[in-house]
Design a protein around this motif. Structure first.
Motif, PDB file in Angstrom:
ATOM      1  N   ARG A 154      51.286 114.947 -25.141  1.00  0.00           N
ATOM      2  CA  ARG A 154      50.666 113.857 -25.508  1.00  0.00           C
ATOM      3  C   ARG A 154      50.986 113.173 -26.709  1.00  0.00           C
ATOM      4  O   ARG A 154      50.503 113.851 -27.839  1.00  0.00           O
ATOM      5  CB  ARG A 154      49.188 113.960 -25.079  1.00  0.00           C
ATOM      6  CG  ARG A 154      48.115 112.709 -25.251  1.00  0.00           C
ATOM      7  CD  ARG A 154      48.383 111.782 -23.804  1.00  0.00           C
ATOM      8  NE  ARG A 154      47.099 111.019 -23.943  1.00  0.00           N
ATOM      9  CZ  ARG A 154      45.992 110.969 -23.277  1.00  0.00           C
ATOM     10  NH1 ARG A 154      45.691 112.213 -22.553  1.00  0.00           N
ATOM     11  NH2 ARG A 154      44.903 110.349 -23.340  1.00  0.00           N
TER      12      ARG A 154
ATOM     13  N   LEU B 170      50.686 109.856 -29.442  1.00  0.00           N
ATOM     14  CA  LEU B 170      49.882 108.506 -29.706  1.00  0.00           C
ATOM     15  C   LEU B 170      50.742 107.778 -30.582  1.00  0.00           C
ATOM     16  O   LEU B 170      50.992 108.169 -31.996  1.00  0.00           O
ATOM     17  CB  LEU B 170      48.696 108.447 -30.068  1.00  0.00           C
ATOM     18  CG  LEU B 170      48.097 107.393 -30.985  1.00  0.00           C
ATOM     19  CD1 LEU B 170      47.736 106.338 -29.850  1.00  0.00           C
ATOM     20  CD2 LEU B 170      46.404 107.507 -31.556  1.00  0.00           C
TER      21      LEU B 170
ATOM     22  N   THR C 199      60.071 110.207 -20.295  1.00  0.00           N
ATOM     23  CA  THR C 199      58.886 110.274 -19.751  1.00  0.00           C
ATOM     24  C   THR C 199      58.412 111.242 -18.541  1.00  0.00           C
ATOM     25  O   THR C 199      57.109 111.137 -18.401  1.00  0.00           O
ATOM     26  CB  THR C 199      58.525 108.858 -19.166  1.00  0.00           C
ATOM     27  OG1 THR C 199      59.434 108.523 -18.116  1.00  0.00           O
ATOM     28  CG2 THR C 199      58.532 107.792 -20.348  1.00  0.00           C
TER      29      THR C 199
ATOM     30  N   ASP D   6      54.077 112.277 -22.507  1.00  0.00           N
ATOM     31  CA  ASP D   6      53.071 111.172 -22.005  1.00  0.00           C
ATOM     32  C   ASP D   6      52.417 110.295 -23.334  1.00  0.00           C
ATOM     33  O   ASP D   6      51.775 110.582 -24.251  1.00  0.00           O
ATOM     34  CB  ASP D   6      51.658 112.109 -21.761  1.00  0.00           C
ATOM     35  CG  ASP D   6      50.509 111.186 -21.212  1.00  0.00           C
ATOM     36  OD1 ASP D   6      50.677 109.858 -21.325  1.00  0.00           O
ATOM     37  OD2 ASP D   6      49.488 111.602 -20.984  1.00  0.00           O
TER      38      ASP D   6
ATOM     39  N   ARG E  99      51.095 107.108 -25.431  1.00  0.00           N
ATOM     40  CA  ARG E  99      50.306 106.133 -25.338  1.00  0.00           C
ATOM     41  C   ARG E  99      50.419 105.089 -26.649  1.00  0.00           C
ATOM     42  O   ARG E  99      50.488 105.608 -27.879  1.00  0.00           O
ATOM     43  CB  ARG E  99      48.726 106.663 -25.364  1.00  0.00           C
ATOM     44  CG  ARG E  99      48.499 107.482 -24.347  1.00  0.00           C
ATOM     45  CD  ARG E  99      48.724 107.163 -23.135  1.00  0.00           C
ATOM     46  NE  ARG E  99      48.597 108.354 -21.927  1.00  0.00           N
ATOM     47  CZ  ARG E  99      47.366 108.570 -21.365  1.00  0.00           C
ATOM     48  NH1 ARG E  99      46.117 107.680 -21.642  1.00  0.00           N
ATOM     49  NH2 ARG E  99      47.263 109.460 -20.570  1.00  0.00           N
ATOM     50  N   TYR E 100      50.624 104.043 -26.339  1.00  0.00           N
ATOM     51  CA  TYR E 100      50.889 103.001 -27.304  1.00  0.00           C
ATOM     52  C   TYR E 100      49.824 102.279 -27.866  1.00  0.00           C
ATOM     53  O   TYR E 100      48.871 101.954 -27.318  1.00  0.00           O
ATOM     54  CB  TYR E 100      52.052 102.149 -26.900  1.00  0.00           C
ATOM     55  CG  TYR E 100      53.478 102.466 -26.934  1.00  0.00           C
ATOM     56  CD1 TYR E 100      54.407 102.934 -27.755  1.00  0.00           C
ATOM     57  CD2 TYR E 100      53.821 102.947 -25.341  1.00  0.00           C
ATOM     58  CE1 TYR E 100      55.619 103.845 -27.404  1.00  0.00           C
ATOM     59  CE2 TYR E 100      55.103 103.512 -25.054  1.00  0.00           C
ATOM     60  CZ  TYR E 100      56.085 103.920 -26.173  1.00  0.00           C
ATOM     61  OH  TYR E 100      57.225 104.418 -25.780  1.00  0.00           O
ATOM     62  N   CYS E 101      49.685 101.894 -29.147  1.00  0.00           N
ATOM     63  CA  CYS E 101      48.584 101.492 -29.884  1.00  0.00           C
ATOM     64  C   CYS E 101      49.132 100.350 -31.010  1.00  0.00           C
ATOM     65  O   CYS E 101      49.784 100.998 -31.700  1.00  0.00           O
ATOM     66  CB  CYS E 101      47.655 102.621 -30.302  1.00  0.00           C
ATOM     67  SG  CYS E 101      46.326 101.567 -31.304  1.00  0.00           S
TER      68      CYS E 101
ATOM     69  N   THR F 238      41.576 101.089 -29.314  1.00  0.00           N
ATOM     70  CA  THR F 238      42.236 101.821 -28.676  1.00  0.00           C
ATOM     71  C   THR F 238      42.803 102.858 -29.150  1.00  0.00           C
ATOM     72  O   THR F 238      42.919 104.131 -28.850  1.00  0.00           O
ATOM     73  CB  THR F 238      43.620 101.159 -28.288  1.00  0.00           C
ATOM     74  OG1 THR F 238      43.443 100.031 -27.687  1.00  0.00           O
ATOM     75  CG2 THR F 238      44.761 101.826 -27.502  1.00  0.00           C
TER      76      THR F 238
ATOM     77  N   GLU G 274      42.203 106.845 -28.071  1.00  0.00           N
ATOM     78  CA  GLU G 274      43.140 107.865 -27.741  1.00  0.00           C
ATOM     79  C   GLU G 274      43.343 109.017 -28.745  1.00  0.00           C
ATOM     80  O   GLU G 274      43.750 109.963 -28.253  1.00  0.00           O
ATOM     81  CB  GLU G 274      44.499 107.114 -27.749  1.00  0.00           C
ATOM     82  CG  GLU G 274      44.710 106.016 -26.704  1.00  0.00           C
ATOM     83  CD  GLU G 274      44.633 106.665 -25.249  1.00  0.00           C
ATOM     84  OE1 GLU G 274      45.105 107.809 -25.420  1.00  0.00           O
ATOM     85  OE2 GLU G 274      44.675 105.752 -24.330  1.00  0.00           O
TER      86      GLU G 274
ATOM     87  N   ASP H  14      42.517 113.046 -27.995  1.00  0.00           N
ATOM     88  CA  ASP H  14      43.637 113.526 -26.797  1.00  0.00           C
ATOM     89  C   ASP H  14      44.798 113.774 -27.658  1.00  0.00           C
ATOM     90  O   ASP H  14      45.552 114.302 -26.692  1.00  0.00           O
ATOM     91  CB  ASP H  14      43.544 112.867 -25.501  1.00  0.00           C
ATOM     92  CG  ASP H  14      42.002 112.909 -24.889  1.00  0.00           C
ATOM     93  OD1 ASP H  14      41.313 114.066 -24.840  1.00  0.00           O
ATOM     94  OD2 ASP H  14      41.620 111.818 -24.399  1.00  0.00           O
ATOM     95  N   ALA H  15      45.335 113.238 -28.527  1.00  0.00           N
ATOM     96  CA  ALA H  15      46.622 113.294 -28.848  1.00  0.00           C
ATOM     97  C   ALA H  15      47.117 114.490 -29.546  1.00  0.00           C
ATOM     98  O   ALA H  15      46.376 114.946 -30.594  1.00  0.00           O
ATOM     99  CB  ALA H  15      46.538 112.015 -30.045  1.00  0.00           C
TER     100      ALA H  15
END
Length: 321
Positions: free
Chosen positions: A9, A11, A28, A32, A34-36, A43, A47, A50-51
């Protein structure tokens, strides 16, 4: 679970473009991501718990932030300088901090020379005059003030990956190059800082921000520069005392400055540096090219793969347990 299907995961603290997404698409199945956006704290804090990995660019990563990141194993700086990361808290919590030394050097070096040329050749002023309908310059000082890099002595403060690339470029253009570092390295171009400042037509900063380099170029140091000198900074803003720099530029005790970095970023719109016609500015983007991003992502993915596979991480800057 098969190793190849274990998701890591991430971030990613930046907004991706199409080329970034295309480059990462083959990964991918196990990353996993997640972009912010850097200014999207909602955001980010959603996130963060869990990063396992943060791909960090510029927005400071504080101790309280790291305390909230309960699953975090790695903060990977997309660049070299880790001054925007609370490395002490990361170390205490067993979180690795890694960087990418040299990955942005080609782009920053070219951006440095771009700022040198723009300031030395009074590019913003000529651009404005041309857009205002002025043809052949009416300012007779133009031919008395603009110079070729090849006719200059370029002084490099700091002598790492970026500085050495700048040296290659400007030397090829005909410049004489001097450099200084924390100690005499025995090379014929080395000079102590006061001597380098006094001898150089262009001074370019290539240092990390530390307690020792904070305001290294203060009023006394700036007073050593030639009145027709150009100062360029693509390293870190607080290495220069900005109040002293404003005074020196306003009073024409130095000719011009090319700045990509500032003490506060983004630089406030009302900052006096932005009101001076002998300053060229860019918003901390000399590193930001397709080529650098490709190098960054290659190294970031490699360390995530190492994390997944239980291998040693590369370019770790702290002792993380």
């Amino acid at each position: 679970m098969d190793r190849q299907t274990v998701a890591v995961r991430v971030l990613a603290h930046f907004t991706p473009g199409d080329k970034v997404l295309e480059f990462l698409a083959p990964e991918t199945d196990w990353l996993d991501i997640r972009y912010c956006a850097e200014d999207d704290d909602d955001t980010f804090y959603r996130e963060l718990p869990d990063a396992e990995v943060i791909w960090h660019v510029l927005r400071p990563l504080s101790g309280p932030d790291l305390e909230k990141a309960t699953q975090l194993k790695l903060v990977h700086k997309m660049g070299a300088g880790v001054n925007t990361i609370d490395v002490g808290t990361a170390t205490r919590r067993g979180i690795a901090v890694a960087n990418m030394p040299g990955a942005n050097a080609p782009s920053v070096a070219e951006g440095t020379v771009l700022l040198m040329l723009a300031a030395l050749r009074r590019l913003p002023e000529l651009d404005r005059a041309t857009r205002a309908g002025k043809g052949w310059p009416s300012d007779p000082s133009l031919g008395e003030t603009v110079r070729d890099i090849g006719g200059c002595t370029v002084g490099l403060i700091g002598y790492g990956n970026v500085a050495k690339r700048v040296e290659q470029i400007v030397a090829a253009m005909g410049a004489q190059v001097l450099h200084t570092n924390t100690r005499d390295d025995g090379l014929p171009s080395w000079r102590p800082l006061p001597e380098l400042l006094a001898a150089s037509d262009i001074v370019s900063l290539h240092l990390p921000l530390t307690e020792q380099t904070h305001h290294l170029l203060d009023a006394d140091a700036l007073a050593r520069l030639k009145p027709d000198a150009v100062l360029v900074n693509t390293s870190r803003g607080p290495i220069i005392d900005e109040d002293a720099l404003v005074d020196a530029l306003r009073e024409r005790r130095i000719a011009a400055a090319g700045l990509d970095v500032f003490a506060v970023e983004p630089i406030p719109a009302e900052h006096p540096l932005l009101r001076l016609d002998n300053v060229v500015v860019t918003p901390h983007v000399t590193w930001y090219t397709v080529d650098t991003m490709r190098r960054y992502l290659t190294e970031a993915v490699d360390n995530c793969r190492r994390l997944r596979d239980g291998q040693d991480l590369v370019n770790v800057v702290n002792s993380h347990g």
